[in-house]
Design a protein around this motif. Sequence first.
Motif, PDB file in Angstrom:
ATOM      1  N   PRO A  51       0.795  -1.233   0.000  1.00 25.14           N
ATOM      2  CA  PRO A  51       0.000   0.000   0.000  1.00 25.14           C
ATOM      3  C   PRO A  51       0.829   1.287   0.000  1.00 25.14           C
ATOM      4  CG  PRO A  51      -0.828  -1.534   1.636  1.00 25.14           C
ATOM      5  CD  PRO A  51       0.465  -2.090   1.128  1.00 25.14           C
ATOM      6  N   GLU A  52       2.107   1.212   0.374  1.00 18.34           N
ATOM      7  CA  GLU A  52       2.958   2.400   0.394  1.00 18.34           C
ATOM      8  C   GLU A  52       3.619   2.670  -0.957  1.00 18.34           C
ATOM      9  OE1 GLU A  52       5.731   1.891   3.579  1.00 18.34           O
ATOM     10  OE2 GLU A  52       4.165   2.008   5.112  1.00 18.34           O
ATOM     11  N   MET A  53       3.437   1.770  -1.908  1.00 17.15           N
ATOM     12  CA  MET A  53       4.064   1.930  -3.215  1.00 17.15           C
ATOM     13  C   MET A  53       3.272   2.941  -4.045  1.00 17.15           C
ATOM     14  SD  MET A  53       6.585  -0.070  -2.864  1.00 17.15           S
ATOM     15  CE  MET A  53       7.244  -0.063  -4.485  1.00 17.15           C
ATOM     16  N   PRO A  54       3.966   3.662  -4.944  1.00 15.84           N
ATOM     17  CA  PRO A  54       3.264   4.606  -5.815  1.00 15.84           C
ATOM     18  C   PRO A  54       2.198   3.885  -6.635  1.00 15.84           C
ATOM     19  CG  PRO A  54       5.650   4.832  -6.053  1.00 15.84           C
ATOM     20  CD  PRO A  54       5.402   3.633  -5.193  1.00 15.84           C
ATOM     21  N   ARG A  55       1.048   4.503  -6.733  1.00 17.37           N
ATOM     22  CA  ARG A  55      -0.061   3.862  -7.446  1.00 17.37           C
ATOM     23  C   ARG A  55      -0.203   4.358  -8.867  1.00 17.37           C
ATOM     24  NH1 ARG A  55      -4.432   3.254  -2.549  1.00 17.37           N
ATOM     25  NH2 ARG A  55      -3.080   1.923  -1.320  1.00 17.37           N
ATOM     26  N   ASP A  56       0.627   5.293  -9.253  1.00 10.94           N
ATOM     27  CA  ASP A  56       0.513   5.864 -10.593  1.00 10.94           C
ATOM     28  C   ASP A  56       1.502   5.247 -11.583  1.00 10.94           C
ATOM     29  OD1 ASP A  56       2.655   6.954  -9.280  1.00 10.94           O
ATOM     30  OD2 ASP A  56       2.425   8.946 -10.160  1.00 10.94           O
ATOM     31  N   GLU A  57       2.147   4.153 -11.205  1.00  9.26           N
ATOM     32  CA  GLU A  57       3.054   3.461 -12.126  1.00  9.26           C
ATOM     33  C   GLU A  57       2.875   1.957 -11.992  1.00  9.26           C
ATOM     34  OE1 GLU A  57       7.176   4.387 -11.337  1.00  9.26           O
ATOM     35  OE2 GLU A  57       6.833   4.408  -9.187  1.00  9.26           O
ATOM     36  N   ASP A  58       3.393   1.238 -12.987  1.00  8.92           N
ATOM     37  CA  ASP A  58       3.290  -0.216 -12.966  1.00  8.92           C
ATOM     38  C   ASP A  58       3.985  -0.762 -11.716  1.00  8.92           C
ATOM     39  OD1 ASP A  58       1.936  -0.329 -15.370  1.00  8.92           O
ATOM     40  OD2 ASP A  58       3.763  -0.528 -16.562  1.00  8.92           O
ATOM     41  N   PRO A  59       3.439  -1.833 -11.123  1.00  6.67           N
ATOM     42  CA  PRO A  59       4.022  -2.371  -9.889  1.00  6.67           C
ATOM     43  C   PRO A  59       5.502  -2.711  -9.982  1.00  6.67           C
ATOM     44  CG  PRO A  59       1.855  -3.315 -10.236  1.00  6.67           C
ATOM     45  CD  PRO A  59       2.180  -2.519 -11.465  1.00  6.67           C
ATOM     46  N   HIS A  60       5.956  -3.311 -11.082  1.00  2.00           N
ATOM     47  CA  HIS A  60       7.378  -3.667 -11.170  1.00  2.00           C
ATOM     48  C   HIS A  60       8.259  -2.422 -11.234  1.00  2.00           C
ATOM     49  CE1 HIS A  60       6.472  -3.244 -15.467  1.00  2.00           C
ATOM     50  NE2 HIS A  60       7.780  -3.134 -15.683  1.00  2.00           N
ATOM     51  N   LEU A  61       7.753  -1.345 -11.815  1.00  2.90           N
ATOM     52  CA  LEU A  61       8.513  -0.093 -11.837  1.00  2.90           C
ATOM     53  C   LEU A  61       8.521   0.561 -10.462  1.00  2.90           C
ATOM     54  CD1 LEU A  61       7.435   1.318 -15.304  1.00  2.90           C
ATOM     55  CD2 LEU A  61       9.525   0.053 -14.701  1.00  2.90           C
ATOM     56  N   ALA A  62       7.417   0.401  -9.733  1.00  5.92           N
ATOM     57  CA  ALA A  62       7.376   0.902  -8.353  1.00  5.92           C
ATOM     58  C   ALA A  62       8.396   0.151  -7.491  1.00  5.92           C
ATOM     59  CB  ALA A  62       5.964   0.756  -7.781  1.00  5.92           C
ATOM     60  N   LEU A  63       8.498  -1.168  -7.687  1.00  4.09           N
ATOM     61  CA  LEU A  63       9.501  -1.953  -6.950  1.00  4.09           C
ATOM     62  C   LEU A  63      10.913  -1.530  -7.337  1.00  4.09           C
ATOM     63  CD1 LEU A  63       7.962  -5.549  -7.025  1.00  4.09           C
ATOM     64  CD2 LEU A  63       8.100  -3.984  -5.078  1.00  4.09           C
ATOM     65  N   ASP A 107      -5.442  -6.334  -8.928  1.00  4.08           N
ATOM     66  CA  ASP A 107      -5.345  -7.003 -10.215  1.00  4.08           C
ATOM     67  C   ASP A 107      -4.037  -6.662 -10.927  1.00  4.08           C
ATOM     68  OD1 ASP A 107      -6.656  -8.797 -12.007  1.00  4.08           O
ATOM     69  OD2 ASP A 107      -6.979  -7.103 -13.358  1.00  4.08           O
ATOM     70  N   SER A 108      -3.617  -5.397 -10.899  1.00  4.10           N
ATOM     71  CA  SER A 108      -2.368  -5.030 -11.576  1.00  4.10           C
ATOM     72  C   SER A 108      -1.166  -5.678 -10.873  1.00  4.10           C
ATOM     73  CB  SER A 108      -2.212  -3.518 -11.682  1.00  4.10           C
ATOM     74  OG  SER A 108      -2.050  -2.935 -10.422  1.00  4.10           O
ATOM     75  N   TRP A 109      -1.200  -5.772  -9.551  1.00  3.66           N
ATOM     76  CA  TRP A 109      -0.112  -6.435  -8.819  1.00  3.66           C
ATOM     77  C   TRP A 109      -0.108  -7.930  -9.098  1.00  3.66           C
ATOM     78  CZ3 TRP A 109       4.027  -4.753  -6.065  1.00  3.66           C
ATOM     79  CH2 TRP A 109       4.102  -3.373  -5.827  1.00  3.66           C
ATOM     80  N   LEU A 110      -1.274  -8.541  -9.133  1.00  2.00           N
ATOM     81  CA  LEU A 110      -1.348  -9.979  -9.388  1.00  2.00           C
ATOM     82  C   LEU A 110      -0.862 -10.319 -10.796  1.00  2.00           C
ATOM     83  CD1 LEU A 110      -4.723 -10.708  -7.589  1.00  2.00           C
ATOM     84  CD2 LEU A 110      -2.436 -11.454  -6.863  1.00  2.00           C
ATOM     85  N   LYS A 111      -1.185  -9.475 -11.763  1.00  2.00           N
ATOM     86  CA  LYS A 111      -0.675  -9.700 -13.124  1.00  2.00           C
ATOM     87  C   LYS A 111       0.849  -9.595 -13.142  1.00  2.00           C
ATOM     88  CE  LYS A 111      -4.803  -8.209 -15.565  1.00  2.00           C
ATOM     89  NZ  LYS A 111      -5.458  -7.139 -16.320  1.00  2.00           N
ATOM     90  N   MET A 112       1.390  -8.625 -12.408  1.00  2.00           N
ATOM     91  CA  MET A 112       2.845  -8.481 -12.331  1.00  2.00           C
ATOM     92  C   MET A 112       3.473  -9.715 -11.670  1.00  2.00           C
ATOM     93  SD  MET A 112       5.693  -7.739 -10.219  1.00  2.00           S
ATOM     94  CE  MET A 112       4.946  -7.180  -8.719  1.00  2.00           C
ATOM     95  N   ILE A 113       2.829 -10.245 -10.644  1.00  2.00           N
ATOM     96  CA  ILE A 113       3.355 -11.418  -9.940  1.00  2.00           C
ATOM     97  C   ILE A 113       3.393 -12.630 -10.868  1.00  2.00           C
ATOM     98  CG2 ILE A 113       2.838 -13.058  -8.077  1.00  2.00           C
ATOM     99  CD1 ILE A 113       1.854 -10.524  -6.474  1.00  2.00           C
TER     100      ILE A 113
END
Length: 170
Positions: A51-63, A107-113
Amino acid sequence: MESLIDDIRNGRTVFVLLPDSIELDLVWDEINRLLQRRQEINIRWRGVYVPEMPRDEDPHLALAGAVQVVWSDQETPRTVSNLLDLDEFPDLMLLRDLGTLDEDEQDSWLKMIVRWDTAGRSILNRGGKPKGLVLIDKYKGLKPGISAILDKLTVRWWWGIPSALEMRQL
């Protein structure tokens, strides 16, 4: 816990799912303590609160931003696969609290996973060592239909905290 350590050693993508009766902080802290104690694992890891990750970018880019990845070539496509090929990216990412996000964000995080798991298998097929991902969360908080995704990944159910007697036996 030993099966989780084996998963981590092998760079697997793993869901650690908890029932409501288990406090997520206890399991999170125990896994982090175990990684610190088990020097033979010899991995670099990073824990992330989703929940602390930026929500305006793709999850892998946030990581990538969270671990301050510097892309050596500006022309390299910023894909999950290319991220996992970077030596500077940690060997293991511990994620938690995905279930606190709304369904679209989950859903976007699960797709990235799922893409992470696919990229890891590709790295393994090329003879490399894949980067592990362990997601710790309560099953109840995850979106409906999660079972279709879980069928593709390694899942570890955590049913309870061992008693003092069980710990002595171990």
